[in-house]
Design an enzyme around this catalytic site. Structure first.
Site, short mmCIF file in Angstrom:
data_model
loop_
_atom_site.label_atom_id
_atom_site.label_comp_id
_atom_site.label_asym_id
_atom_site.label_seq_id
_atom_site.Cartn_x
_atom_site.Cartn_y
_atom_site.Cartn_z
CG ASP A 158 -0.23 -0.18 2.53
OD1 ASP A 158 0.89 0.34 2.67
OD2 ASP A 158 -0.79 -0.86 3.41
CE LYS A 201 -4.12 -2.02 1.53
NZ LYS A 201 -3.42 -2.56 2.71
CB THR A 256 -6.94 -11.75 7.91
OG1 THR A 256 -6.96 -10.61 7.05
CG2 THR A 256 -7.61 -11.40 9.24
CB ALA A 257 -2.64 -13.74 5.10
#
Length: 316
Positions: free
Chosen positions: A174, A197, A228-229
């Site tokens: 990001d 993103k 959380t990937a």
């Protein structure tokens, strides 16, 4: 590292990351301070410092990782115990500083939890914070006590340097991570790319665009936290779609909650490299994950602080 016979240096650990704490004391050449953490029958935390620390410089090692609330309360109670036992200084070593992702009011009526935790630590009696890769560097300004923020980029970069990749691109997942990606790119003499993103809600990400050339290259995605990937796996898949030869990922703090492990296993990531700022549970120790130690770095930081030497040289 020099061995310490200094009776006025005491290092204690709580329950979040005992292996890392033991590694730090091994590097310092001292014994772990004697303390105990237990629970009353209703779940309240009971703390006891089992040796005299009057007039000592004390260091408490505790990541505020999951379960974050338990670990924060342990740390606050330990600080209070040390203060009431007449410690000279109370230095909290927080490899992973939790509640850092709410560091500003992004929407109306939101809390700023990173500031709240800073207030709690100071009010309890902490005199210094040593931490690693804060989610936002401005969190240092939330404290009115000294904060030493170490960085994990050199440790991660050295690992990839030894792999001798021929054509590398460093990828920031990001816009907020560009500075971190640039630092790694400078060390590896590589260009960078950026994922454009959008995050419509927490723990949910959508890849919009890729800024930079990744075709035919080995892409290394670097972030501070992988939770959380979702972001890193979407980014890895997007890299392959754009022609990247292979994708590696790395981060300082492997939170890896919820569906993270399953997502990583089903993604295009060849290897995920993390540090031990957070202790990995056994079910998360999969072959795809390589864990590097920050123990030597934190031990050096404690040495420099205790000897009143500059900490800034540890950034490189």
């Amino acid at each position: 590292m020099a061995k310490y016979g200094d009776e006025f240096l005491k290092v204690f650990t709580l329950s979040s990351n005992r292996d890392l704490a033991n590694e730090i004391t091994d590097h310092l050449g001292i014994e772990m301070g004697k303390s105990s953490v237990s629970r009353f029958s209703d779940g309240e935390i009971q703390m006891n410092v089992e040796e005299s620390i009057r007039g000592c410089d004390t260091y408490v090692i505790q990541s505020t990782s999951s379960p974050a609330n338990e670990h924060i309360m342990e740390l606050l109670i330990m600080i209070d115990a040390l203060k009431r036992a007449s410690a000279k200084t109370i230095n909290v070593v927080i490899p992973y500083y939790g509640y850092a992702r709410q560091d500003r009011k992004a929407r109306a009526r939101e809390p700023i939890t990173a500031k709240l935790v800073a207030n709690l630590l100071e009010t309890a009696g902490a005199t210094r914070v040593i931490t690693l890769d804060l989610h936002a560097t401005q969190i240092q300004g939330f404290f009115d006590i000294p904060v030493d923020q170490l960085v994990g980029v050199p440790i991660l970069a050295d690992y990839f340097q030894e792999k001798n990749f021929e054509d590398v691109v460093i990828v920031s997942p990001d816009h907020g991570g560009v500075v971190r990606a640039r630092k790694m790119a400078d060390r590896l003499k590589a260009p960078i790319a950026i994922i454009d993103k959008r995050r419509p809600k927490p723990n949910t990400a959508e890849v919009m665009n890729i800024v930079g050339n990744v075709e035919g290259k080995t892409a290394i995605i670097i972030d501070d936290i992988i939770d959380t990937a979702g972001t890193v796996t979407l980014a890895a898949n997007a890299m392959i779609e754009k022609g990247a030869k292979e994708v590696y990922a790395c981060c300082t703090h492997p939170v890896l909650s919820g569906p993270a492990i399953e997502r990583i296993q089903n993604s295009k990531i060849k290897e995920l490299v993390v540090t031990n700022s957070i202790a990995l549970q056994e079910e998360k120790k999969i072959d795809m994950i390589t864990q590097l130690s920050v123990g030597p770095l934190l031990a050096k930081a404690i040495t420099h602080v205790h000897e009143q030497r500059s900490v800034s040289q540890l950034f490189t």
